[in-house]
Design an enzyme around this catalytic site. Structure first.
Site, PDB file in Angstrom:
ATOM      1  N   GLY A   1      -3.651   6.048  75.889  1.00  0.00           N
ATOM      2  CA  GLY A   1      -5.047   6.409  76.142  1.00  0.00           C
ATOM      3  C   GLY A   1      -5.441   6.171  77.586  1.00  0.00           C
ATOM      4  O   GLY A   1      -6.576   5.824  77.898  1.00  0.00           O
TER       5      GLY A   1
ATOM      6  N   GLN B   1     -12.069   6.253  79.268  1.00  0.00           N
ATOM      7  CA  GLN B   1     -13.004   5.537  80.152  1.00  0.00           C
ATOM      8  C   GLN B   1     -12.408   4.193  80.585  1.00  0.00           C
ATOM      9  O   GLN B   1     -12.442   3.845  81.768  1.00  0.00           O
ATOM     10  CB  GLN B   1     -14.318   5.271  79.384  1.00  0.00           C
TER      11      GLN B   1
ATOM     12  N   ASP C   1      -0.865   9.560  77.871  1.00  0.00           N
ATOM     13  CA  ASP C   1      -1.962  10.140  77.091  1.00  0.00           C
ATOM     14  C   ASP C   1      -1.458  11.427  76.446  1.00  0.00           C
ATOM     15  O   ASP C   1      -0.341  11.873  76.717  1.00  0.00           O
ATOM     16  CB  ASP C   1      -3.198  10.396  77.970  1.00  0.00           C
ATOM     17  N   ILE C   2      -2.308  12.025  75.640  1.00  0.00           N
ATOM     18  CA  ILE C   2      -1.871  13.169  74.827  1.00  0.00           C
ATOM     19  C   ILE C   2      -1.670  14.427  75.674  1.00  0.00           C
ATOM     20  O   ILE C   2      -1.044  15.392  75.250  1.00  0.00           O
ATOM     21  CB  ILE C   2      -2.882  13.412  73.690  1.00  0.00           C
TER      22      ILE C   2
ATOM     23  N   TYR D   1     -15.367   4.032  62.252  1.00  0.00           N
ATOM     24  CA  TYR D   1     -14.906   3.358  63.477  1.00  0.00           C
ATOM     25  C   TYR D   1     -14.802   1.854  63.231  1.00  0.00           C
ATOM     26  O   TYR D   1     -13.785   1.239  63.530  1.00  0.00           O
ATOM     27  CB  TYR D   1     -15.899   3.635  64.604  1.00  0.00           C
TER      28      TYR D   1
HETATM   29  C1  VAH Z   1     -18.643   3.177  71.237  1.00  0.00           C
HETATM   30  N1  VAH Z   1     -18.292   2.525  73.557  1.00  0.00           N
HETATM   31  O1  VAH Z   1     -19.832   3.318  71.529  1.00  0.00           O
HETATM   32  C2  VAH Z   1     -17.764   2.385  72.193  1.00  0.00           C
HETATM   33  C3  VAH Z   1     -17.755   0.912  71.836  1.00  0.00           C
HETATM   34  C4  VAH Z   1     -19.182  -1.085  71.304  1.00  0.00           C
HETATM   35  C5  VAH Z   1     -19.150   0.379  71.579  1.00  0.00           C
HETATM   36  O2  VAH Z   1     -16.927   0.610  70.790  1.00  0.00           O
HETATM   37  O3  VAH Z   1     -18.144   3.640  70.217  1.00  0.00           O
END
Ligand code: VAH
Length: 320
Positions: A8, A12, A34-35, A142
């Site tokens: 990755g 960022q 990276d990909i 996530y």
């Molecule tokens: C997001 N920048 O917004 C990431 C991060 C804590 C936020 O994991 O998903």
């Protein structure tokens, strides 16, 4: 860390981490992956770069063996908002990639870093001074991948003795590479729009506090943790770290100290607002301080000064 592979690397965090690790450990000792291949003028091509899809375990293993890698920094993942739009893909990439990276690390006995996030907490987690060890029932895919990742990295340390380390990052703010698909990205976008338009329409509502950190402090934290004395690490993976907690009105106020007529408006995005509402307001990071001397250099005031200064140059803006 002597020979480092970063997945990755175009992201960022990855883009800036690749550059600073090359400065610290030598250009040829940091392999960015990276990909897809970066643009020809990308600073990433100043050193070794390989195209690597983290779902291709064999290619990852081949690179690690060929380059005699001793440290894997695994960053490739979908961030919160993108993940929520495609949860099955997010699970496949975030967990499939992590399992591949951990297995390659185990087979080659490398050191291993992968970040968790404040997204690993959920609505039942204490929102203020969120403890290092507390309930983690995130309601985003996530967050589910981040908690699963924390547990998997702990398992690889306990079961196989793999030297896994990680932090729970807050929102990261930087001027080099714009973020993609996060919930905290408003805190980056606002600086760009403040300079380009003198205004910003926030998709996160006023009064929504989230932990944040300026990129230089995030980069320092990774290096500091990876160089820390392992005998002092009690938590190993998923250390809470943060530098500041603010809401959109506070960052707008800080910008207004430099751009007097800056205007802030709101058009709340229910998806990203919903994600942010489930995250802590401010986390406790005393474990990181005690176990490996975590510290930061930037707060909202000094970050804003530096962000605006660097973006004026990057965007060639002189009239704001
Ligand atoms: C997001 N920048 O917004 C990431 C991060 C804590 C936020 O994991 O998903």
């Amino acid at each position: 860390m002597k020979k480092i592979l970063i997945t990755g690397a175009m992201g960022q965090l990855g883009s800036e981490l690749t550059t600073i690790l090359r400065e610290q450990y030598g250009v040829d000792n940091v392999i960015g992956t990276d990909i897809r291949r970066p643009d020809e003028d990308s600073p990433l091509l100043a050193g070794p770069f390989e195209i690597l899809n983290v779902l291709d375990a064999q290619n990852m293993a081949d690179i690690v063996k060929k380059e005699k890698v001793d440290t894997i920094i695994h960053l490739a993942a979908l961030l919160s908002a993108t993940a929520e739009a495609n949860p099955q893909l997010a699970w496949n990439i975030n967990m499939g990639g992590l399992v591949n990276a951990l297995e390659v690390a185990r087979e080659n006995n490398t050191q291993f870093f992968t970040p968790s996030s404040i997204g690993a907490f959920g609505p039942s987690t204490p929102k203020v001074a969120t403890p290092q060890d507390t309930i983690q029932r995130p309601t985003t895919i996530y967050g589910v991948t981040k908690v699963s990742g924390e547990l998997l990295c702990d398992y690889y340390f306990q079961k196989f003795g793999l030297d896994t380390r990680g932090v729970r990052f807050p929102g990261l703010i930087g001027y080099v590479t714009p973020p993609g698909g996060g919930t905290t990205d408003y805190a980056v976008d606002i600086y760009y729009d403040a300079l380009k338009k003198g205004s910003y329409e926030s998709y996160i509502d006023k009064g929504t506090f989230m932990d944040m950190m300026y990129m230089p402090d995030a980069l320092d934290a990774i290096i500091q943790l990876m160089e820390a004395d392992p005998s002092k690490l009690i938590h190993r993976n998923a250390f809470n770290i943060s530098a500041m907690s603010f809401d959109p009105e506070m960052i707008a106020g800080e910008i207004r100290k430099h751009i007097k007529d800056f205007k802030m408006t709101y058009k709340v995005d229910p998806v990203r607002q919903g994600i942010a509402d489930n995250w802590p307001d401010s986390i406790d990071y005393s474990a990181a301080i005690e176990e490996w001397g975590f510290k930061t250099r930037y707060n909202l005031e000094t970050m804003t000064i530096d962000m605006l200064e660097k973006l004026r140059v990057k965007l060639s803006i002189t009239d704001r």
